[in-house]
Design an enzyme around this catalytic site. Sequence first.
Site, short mmCIF file in Angstrom:
data_model
loop_
_atom_site.label_atom_id
_atom_site.label_comp_id
_atom_site.label_asym_id
_atom_site.label_seq_id
_atom_site.Cartn_x
_atom_site.Cartn_y
_atom_site.Cartn_z
N LEU A 102 0.84 -1.20 0.00
CA LEU A 102 0.00 0.00 0.00
C LEU A 102 0.87 1.24 0.00
CD1 LEU A 102 -2.73 1.48 0.31
CD2 LEU A 102 -2.59 1.04 2.78
N TYR A 103 1.89 1.24 0.84
CA TYR A 103 2.82 2.38 0.90
C TYR A 103 4.10 1.94 1.60
CZ TYR A 103 1.61 2.80 5.85
OH TYR A 103 1.42 2.55 7.18
N GLY A 105 6.69 3.66 4.33
CA GLY A 105 6.72 4.78 5.26
C GLY A 105 7.70 5.85 4.81
N LYS A 106 7.29 7.11 4.91
CA LYS A 106 8.09 8.21 4.38
C LYS A 106 9.42 8.39 5.11
CE LYS A 106 5.48 11.48 7.24
NZ LYS A 106 4.53 12.62 7.23
N SER A 107 9.59 7.75 6.26
CA SER A 107 10.84 7.88 7.01
C SER A 107 11.64 6.58 7.05
CB SER A 107 10.55 8.34 8.44
OG SER A 107 9.69 7.41 9.10
N HIS A 191 -3.77 -2.75 -2.74
CA HIS A 191 -3.62 -3.26 -1.38
C HIS A 191 -2.81 -4.54 -1.32
CE1 HIS A 191 -5.35 -4.45 2.68
NE2 HIS A 191 -5.06 -3.18 2.86
N LYS A 193 0.20 -7.13 -0.93
CA LYS A 193 1.45 -7.11 -0.16
C LYS A 193 2.29 -8.29 -0.64
CE LYS A 193 -1.07 -4.11 1.97
NZ LYS A 193 -1.60 -4.21 3.32
N ASP A 198 14.41 -12.53 -6.04
CA ASP A 198 14.85 -13.66 -6.85
C ASP A 198 13.72 -14.71 -6.93
OD1 ASP A 198 17.27 -12.43 -7.37
OD2 ASP A 198 18.31 -13.38 -5.71
#
Length: 531
Positions: A102-103, A105-107, A191, A193, A198
């Site tokens: 989904l994303y 984390g920006k950090s 959504h 995951k 490899d």
Amino acid sequence: MLARTVSRCAGRLRTPALRPVLRLAKPHCRRFSMPAPGAPSGSPPMSSAGMLAPFVGELDRIAPSFKINGSQIQVLQSPAEFYETLKDRIRNAERRIFLSTLYIGKSEKELIATLQQALRAKPELKLSILTDALRGTREAPDPSCASLLAPLIAEFGPDRVEIRMYHTPNLTGLRKKHIPKRINEGWGLQHMKLYGVDDEVILSGANLSGDYFTDRQDRYHLFSSKDITEYFANLQDAVSSLSFLVRPSNSPAGFEMVWPEDNAAPSPLEDPSHFVKESTGLLAGLISPKTAPLTSHESTSPQKKDTSVYMLAQFSQLLSPDTSTELPAVTHVLKTLSLPQYAKSSWTFTAGYFNPAPSLTKLLLSTQSHGNTVITASPFANGFYQSPGVSGLLPDAYTLLARRFVRAVHEHKLEASTVLREWRKGTVGEPGGWTYHAKGLWVTLPGDADPSISVIGSSNYTRRSYSLDLEANALIVTENQELKKQLGQEQQWLQEHTSIVTRDDFAKPERRVGLKVRVAMAIVRLTGGAL
């Protein structure tokens, strides 16, 4: 910046540089045998294979699958183990890394640094990342998932690093303009995951951010199978060809999103109906058991292939007609459990955000199984606990839905066979407080101590999962005793921090749900969204 060019190859999947030419696997016979018709009622108990036969016969017609040995699946337990396993695989990558989430984390600088080190060490290594456009750019022009990833393209070039962001065709025009960012995800997300390196892939419900690596409990299965990994890599490629391409930019946001000429459909923001039409032509063949591109690289002897893994996908918003495979597969499993011969079976169902699709609730309450358990997050372990704005109402909304389920259990006179457990480890936002995000299904056959069937992946099993989000899952059917033991341990450790919740508990003043929550839920439904 959103720029669009018209696709000249709509409906065709681009040939990715990292993928070998696919060949159809030869049909393989299953070892699960049906019991003899007309067997007398006093006959000996059915074997494990015989009990599994009614499940796999129909599953073979619903979804593509691979036969492997159960030892090729490793069940991971904790967020830390998941994170360390992922980093270890990335550090040792030789050819490819593909990540669907989904994303990010920006950090997450450590994760990015690990990817950089791997790419610098192996000049032939390529990286493909697929995230959601709404979630991945929510904070822009402030630091976001997109701005975190753009420098990878700048350093290693677009031939080695591809960043894609999927945008739902359900959020366009005035709806996109006026619905607040923190709740616009209710109209559909990427959504899936899938964390592949490899010839191995981790299927999970976890995203790639700090809480999922430390104090947010989820599920994680590592599949060491070239065939399974290749299948999910091609699934990610297909969705990537229906997504925006991220490029570095000198803009304040640090990136731009463009719609490449060779995408498989026109932009969902400009022509949603045409986008869905072309998406259907591309994806339907990939998820059908009759036409799915299945490689055949397994070296395991047929005698040792004791586990079937069904590839499930829920792409409802991209398929017209909808030929998704997850809901039909889960529906079939639960319907089979309503047969009299499964009266001594049991199931465990978990969802961090408790809002199962109405059809699934009905099926769960219709099985012949006993010793059944539903696990969900306590309001104090919900990721939206004390969240600002409208999203802060969500824990109470899920409490209301859980209360309705417990009431339905009572009305069906199932309180002796089915319980709801709430998971809590501390309180969100306080030292030592965890959140709960695990989801899945386990089925234990009559006479067995551990599950033979389990579903792992991204789905929350909600109306939203079955109508709006893109989900990828695996349904495992196994006779491997060691794998069954792992699955049994998994469903047990997920209950370590749980307690049974009854109708009396929900009747307490502190568990009552206010009118504001009910109104908010109604508004979301009326405007076409879903929890």
